[in-house]
Design a protein around this motif. Structure first.
Motif, PDB file in Angstrom:
ATOM      1  N   CYS A  40       0.835  -1.217   0.000  1.00 18.06           N
ATOM      2  CA  CYS A  40       0.000   0.000   0.000  1.00 18.06           C
ATOM      3  C   CYS A  40       0.865   1.260   0.000  1.00 18.06           C
ATOM      4  CB  CYS A  40      -0.898   0.034   1.242  1.00 18.06           C
ATOM      5  SG  CYS A  40      -2.044  -1.337   1.389  1.00 18.06           S
ATOM      6  N   TYR A  41       0.300   2.332  -0.560  1.00 14.31           N
ATOM      7  CA  TYR A  41       0.923   3.643  -0.407  1.00 14.31           C
ATOM      8  C   TYR A  41       0.697   4.098   1.030  1.00 14.31           C
ATOM      9  CZ  TYR A  41       0.925   3.752  -5.523  1.00 14.31           C
ATOM     10  OH  TYR A  41       1.132   3.460  -6.834  1.00 14.31           O
ATOM     11  N   ASN A  48       5.677   3.467  -0.322  1.00 13.76           N
ATOM     12  CA  ASN A  48       4.783   2.314  -0.193  1.00 13.76           C
ATOM     13  C   ASN A  48       5.505   1.198   0.537  1.00 13.76           C
ATOM     14  OD1 ASN A  48       5.908   0.341  -2.408  1.00 13.76           O
ATOM     15  ND2 ASN A  48       5.825   2.388  -3.353  1.00 13.76           N
ATOM     16  N   GLN A  64      -7.146   4.915   0.899  1.00 10.32           N
ATOM     17  CA  GLN A  64      -6.621   6.122   0.250  1.00 10.32           C
ATOM     18  C   GLN A  64      -7.633   7.250   0.409  1.00 10.32           C
ATOM     19  OE1 GLN A  64      -6.183   5.175  -3.914  1.00 10.32           O
ATOM     20  NE2 GLN A  64      -8.385   5.205  -4.301  1.00 10.32           N
ATOM     21  N   TRP A  76      -3.480   7.729   3.545  1.00 11.22           N
ATOM     22  CA  TRP A  76      -2.971   6.543   2.881  1.00 11.22           C
ATOM     23  C   TRP A  76      -2.506   5.540   3.927  1.00 11.22           C
ATOM     24  CZ3 TRP A  76      -2.173  11.134   0.114  1.00 11.22           C
ATOM     25  CH2 TRP A  76      -2.573  11.104  -1.230  1.00 11.22           C
ATOM     26  N   CYS A  87     -11.949   8.693   3.588  1.00 12.87           N
ATOM     27  CA  CYS A  87     -11.125   7.711   2.893  1.00 12.87           C
ATOM     28  C   CYS A  87     -11.988   6.627   2.258  1.00 12.87           C
ATOM     29  CB  CYS A  87     -10.087   7.096   3.833  1.00 12.87           C
ATOM     30  SG  CYS A  87     -10.763   6.143   5.213  1.00 12.87           S
ATOM     31  N   CYS A 100      -5.132   1.340  -6.246  1.00 17.53           N
ATOM     32  CA  CYS A 100      -4.925   2.562  -5.451  1.00 17.53           C
ATOM     33  C   CYS A 100      -4.313   3.648  -6.336  1.00 17.53           C
ATOM     34  CB  CYS A 100      -3.995   2.291  -4.269  1.00 17.53           C
ATOM     35  SG  CYS A 100      -4.658   1.137  -3.051  1.00 17.53           S
TER      36      CYS A 100
END
Length: 396
Positions: A40-41, A48, A64, A76, A87, A100
């Motif tokens: 994930c970011y 990430n 996100q 994020w 989000c 994402c």
């Protein structure tokens, strides 16, 4: 006791088989675990990472920022979204074939945030748009309203009465005007009011020290208003300046600049006699109780002494120290006695002229209202044409 070598070999062989299965299970588990881990970011700069098991299993989704009317705040990370207002969930980074949004593809700017249910300024935070549209920040006008999206973006039209919105980065800071020119000054984080001095026509602002942040301490010289991004609710008064003649007694004494609100009508005044002092250096009108002693006019520099210069009412300006107008006497059927006796100054022969107090328009020495009618003329008892008969308006 005798131990059989065959039994011993069987035991060892079975245990080795079991150990192989355990190692194989661990290896398969590791492969399965590695394939389920999501990347994930975790920051606005595109950082990430592979999400880690924190005790209840490794996260299988990311979250996100959620865009509202084109704007979002920084959100994020790994795991499910816990606040659907700001989000939304996604499946992973672009590099891992997830859906994402890459943070580096967004337009980033900053706005100040505000404490919940207050108008106290907090830290600057990151805001995002999905294109290079206008940056916007918002700020609540009172403690009754919460900041929107941590200060990022605009508000609905139905909310505009409760929020200020501006269109540059970090613009949503509290400000008040610091002077009559409208130069803003930033206020303390917990300030809730602006103050400005009262404005009075022909006098200006009561006390120029009363510009800025904070509450007015004396309602006789200043006023309060709600604090805003630009201090507009304590805006400077829209003004204009025009000129009037000033007087010393009944003598002209230069010109005065008259400062008034934009909506105030232009007026100048002039005393009718030396017994009265000009009002406000010639600027403005007078009270109804003073009208007998002053002339008032409604154009710039109109309060100059004038007298009629002829029977048509053509006005001529007089010398600064003139106190009288003169006009020739009018007699029915004869007209004016001496037309040279029009103008400024005193009449020198009461048989042919009269005096009057000087005024702005010379009305007190106004021309005589006349009318003309015709009569037949006679020579003896014989008709001899027609005559024009000039008389005062009131004459039969």
């Amino acid at each position: 006791a005798v131990v059989s070598t065959q039994s011993t070999g069987y035991y060892i062989t079975n245990n080795l088989r079991r150990m192989k299965w355990i190692v194989l299970c661990f290896a398969v588990s590791a492969v399965i675990s590695g394939s389920d881990a999501v990347t994930c970011y975790t920051a606005a700069d595109g950082t990430n990472e592979e999400c880690q098991d924190t005790g209840s299993g490794a996260p299988t989704q990311c979250y996100q920022p959620k865009f509202t009317d084109g704007f979002a705040t920084s959100n994020w990370g790994c795991g499910p979204c816990t606040n659907a207002d700001i989000c939304e969930e996604c499946t992973g980074t672009v590099a891992t074939s997830g859906d994402c949004t890459d943070p580096t593809t967004l337009n980033k700017f900053q706005c100040y945030t505000y404490s919940t249910a207050s108008v106290t300024v907090g830290a600057a935070g990151d805001c995002f748009t999905q294109d290079n549209s206008i940056n916007k920040c918002n700020m609540p006008k009172s403690t009754a309203n919460n900041v929107k999206l941590n200060g990022c973006g605009g508000v609905l039209s139905s909310e505009e009465a409760n929020y200020d919105v501006c269109e540059t980065e970090l613009c949503n800071v509290k400000k008040c005007n610091s002077d009559s020119a409208g130069n803003p000054v930033a206020c303390d984080a917990d300030a809730t009011k602006c103050k400005s001095p009262l404005f009075t026509d022909y006098e200006g602002y009561a006390d120029t020290a009363n510009w800025g942040c904070g509450e007015c301490s004396d309602e006789n010289v200043c006023k309060d208003c709600d604090i805003t991004i630009g201090g507009e609710s304590c805006s400077t008064t829209a003004t204009k300046t025009f000129k009037c003649h000033n007087y010393n007694g009944v003598n002209l004494n230069g010109e005065s600049d008259c400062l008034v609100e934009e909506s105030t009508a232009v007026e100048c005044n002039m005393p009718k006699s030396a017994g009265n002092v000009v009002k406000l250096n010639g600027c403005g009108g007078v009270l109804s109780s003073e009208e007998a002693n002053y002339d008032v006019c409604e154009t710039e520099l109109c309060n100059v002494k004038k007298c009629n210069s002829d029977s048509e009412g053509t006005l001529a300006e007089c010398a600064a120290d003139a106190t009288k107008c003169k006009s020739p006497l009018f007699t029915d059927y004869e007209g004016y006695a001496d037309t040279a006796n029009w103008g400024c100054g005193e009449c020198s022969d009461e048989n042919v002229c009269k005096d009057c107090d000087i005024t702005i328009g010379g009305e007190s020495c106004s021309t005589t209202a006349t009318k003309t009618f015709k009569c037949h003329n006679y020579n003896g008892v014989n008709l001899n044409g027609e005559s024009d008969c000039l008389v005062e308006e009131s004459t039969a």
